[in-house]
Scaffold this active site. Sequence first.
Site, PDB file in Angstrom:
ATOM      1  N   TYR A 144       0.845  -1.189   0.000  1.00  0.00           N
ATOM      2  CA  TYR A 144       0.000   0.000   0.000  1.00  0.00           C
ATOM      3  C   TYR A 144       0.880   1.238   0.000  1.00  0.00           C
ATOM      4  O   TYR A 144       1.842   1.328   0.768  1.00  0.00           O
ATOM      5  CB  TYR A 144      -0.891   0.012   1.246  1.00  0.00           C
ATOM      6  CG  TYR A 144      -1.804   1.216   1.363  1.00  0.00           C
ATOM      7  CD1 TYR A 144      -2.832   1.414   0.439  1.00  0.00           C
ATOM      8  CD2 TYR A 144      -1.657   2.139   2.389  1.00  0.00           C
ATOM      9  CE1 TYR A 144      -3.682   2.516   0.547  1.00  0.00           C
ATOM     10  CE2 TYR A 144      -2.507   3.238   2.503  1.00  0.00           C
ATOM     11  CZ  TYR A 144      -3.508   3.421   1.577  1.00  0.00           C
ATOM     12  OH  TYR A 144      -4.352   4.509   1.682  1.00  0.00           O
ATOM     13  N   ASP A 239       9.289   2.910   0.077  1.00  0.00           N
ATOM     14  CA  ASP A 239       8.213   3.560   0.808  1.00  0.00           C
ATOM     15  C   ASP A 239       8.312   3.113   2.263  1.00  0.00           C
ATOM     16  O   ASP A 239       7.898   2.005   2.624  1.00  0.00           O
ATOM     17  CB  ASP A 239       6.854   3.188   0.202  1.00  0.00           C
ATOM     18  CG  ASP A 239       5.702   3.860   0.949  1.00  0.00           C
ATOM     19  OD1 ASP A 239       5.963   4.562   1.952  1.00  0.00           O
ATOM     20  OD2 ASP A 239       4.545   3.678   0.526  1.00  0.00           O
ATOM     21  N   LYS A 267       3.939   8.964   8.981  1.00  0.00           N
ATOM     22  CA  LYS A 267       3.618   8.417  10.307  1.00  0.00           C
ATOM     23  C   LYS A 267       4.546   8.924  11.420  1.00  0.00           C
ATOM     24  O   LYS A 267       4.301   9.994  11.959  1.00  0.00           O
ATOM     25  CB  LYS A 267       3.521   6.900  10.209  1.00  0.00           C
ATOM     26  CG  LYS A 267       2.395   6.521   9.223  1.00  0.00           C
ATOM     27  CD  LYS A 267       1.954   5.082   9.207  1.00  0.00           C
ATOM     28  CE  LYS A 267       0.683   4.936   8.385  1.00  0.00           C
ATOM     29  NZ  LYS A 267       0.787   4.199   7.154  1.00  0.00           N
TER      30      LYS A 267
HETATM   31  C1  LIG Z   1       0.198   4.638   5.788  1.00  0.00           C
HETATM   32  C2  LIG Z   1       0.992   4.430   4.552  1.00  0.00           C
HETATM   33  C3  LIG Z   1       0.895   5.300   3.447  1.00  0.00           C
HETATM   34  C4  LIG Z   1      -0.131   6.405   3.390  1.00  0.00           C
HETATM   35  O1  LIG Z   1       0.061   7.354   4.376  1.00  0.00           O
HETATM   36  P1  LIG Z   1      -1.209   8.301   4.780  1.00  0.00           P
HETATM   37  O2  LIG Z   1      -0.606   9.253   5.759  1.00  0.00           O
HETATM   38  O3  LIG Z   1      -2.232   7.389   5.360  1.00  0.00           O
HETATM   39  O4  LIG Z   1      -1.671   8.959   3.551  1.00  0.00           O
HETATM   40  C5  LIG Z   1       1.746   5.106   2.387  1.00  0.00           C
HETATM   41  N1  LIG Z   1       2.642   4.098   2.384  1.00  0.00           N
HETATM   42  C6  LIG Z   1       2.751   3.244   3.404  1.00  0.00           C
HETATM   43  C7  LIG Z   1       3.786   2.172   3.348  1.00  0.00           C
HETATM   44  C8  LIG Z   1       1.922   3.367   4.513  1.00  0.00           C
HETATM   45  O5  LIG Z   1       2.004   2.473   5.505  1.00  0.00           O
END
Ligand SMILES: *Cc1c(COP(=O)(O)O)cnc(C)c1O
Length: 430
Positions: A144, A239, A267
């Site tokens: 994701y 990511d 995060k």
């Molecule tokens: C949570 C997450 C996102 C998206 O971040 P948001 O702040 O929810 O938009 C993108 N990549 C990874 C790996 C994530 O865990």
Amino acid sequence: MAYDKSIAAFEEAYKVIPGGVDSPVRAFSGVEGTPPFIEKGEGGYLFDIDGNRYIDYVQSWGPLIFGHCDADIEKSVIEAVKRGLSFGAPTTVETELAQEIVSMFDSLDKVRFVSSGTEAVMSAIRLARGVTGRDNILKFTGCYHGHSDSLLVQAGSGLATFGTPSSPGVPADLTKHTLLATYNDIASVEKCFTDAKGDIACVIIEPIAGNMGLVPADEAFLEGLRALCDEHGALLIFDEVMSGFRASLTGAQGISKVKPDMLTLGKVIGAGMPVGAFGASAEIMAHLSPEGPVYQAGTLSGNPVAMAAGLTSLRKLKANPGMYVAFGMKAKKLVDGFQKAAAAVSVPMVTDVRGSMFGFFFSDKPVKNFADACENDTEMFAKFHKGMLDRGVYLACSSYETGFICAATTDEMIEQSIKAAYEVMAEIKA
Ligand SMILES: *Cc1c(COP(=O)(O)O)cnc(C)c1O
């Protein structure tokens, strides 16, 4: 436990907010019951509006590595609030946070701040396409990367929970440039490069996947990605919105020798405030507006209150690198306990831990990719989740999510959670 007030609050919310929630995974669709509405947090605990107390292993889905209401973070936020909420003009705290981040990662010379992980990844992809002059991107099934259009293809957790492989509203013309490969399967990546005749702008990966449950990439697989990207002139994007400052101080890069060309963060860098960031070498970042032609902007980007929270949090982490050893030991103790509780009633479970991140699947074989993850027993998970919640243990409400230990998670909380797991497993199997 009584949930009456939360049930009523959910009904009210439902009337004015789709599904009653502002992010789908909060709705408890994959598990039993309705979501507790939260009144407040305190260290490693959450309290709902019915007065129930929970040991919190979700921690706002990752950001709260120091738990709720950390005194230092709270203080820096309040001080920042008193100076003003937003200026839309440069502040020195942005530079300070950028300096901290850049000093930690070999792969970074410069970072740009945004307001979410989604924005960070969306912008990084645009930059990769702008730098290479190519349209195609390659992602992995089950990873994701936020909810931007070109990345909403086979994207794990939220979508897996809802059984939607992709989403209406995303033009096929857009996703035709998103190629899919299988996590931990280098041959599937080679095939994509061959089929696309090498015409791929970037390969984006969660080097420690946390959105199909916790599924780390093998070192040889990451090395293979690095080699293929180099061979074909594609950029490798890690990511680490979730794994950054979670799996280790420097996320996957503190564990693997492989370095990406670009990095996305989120995060933990906001410590609970909305922050994302993307970064790369000075050469790549020079393509970004206003230095270069690739456009990207944000009214609230680098928000001073959010920056203050992130800066305090990262400085605390950097000053206490030993924390990650403690996180790892607690996480391991917890999932080992869960596994033994399941084994006691002959239910198979596989587990994994990376720093403060933990994962468990009701499955009898190792999970290496999304197809493996999908073989987990989701019904068993739903019952386990409900049983744990009723005993005051707040686990992520989907078997495709990762759990988190924070600095306020005590050994006593872990032991209490394991005790609850034994009771729940015995009940489920009875
Ligand atoms: C949570 C997450 C996102 C998206 O971040 P948001 O702040 O929810 O938009 C993108 N990549 C990874 C790996 C994530 O865990």
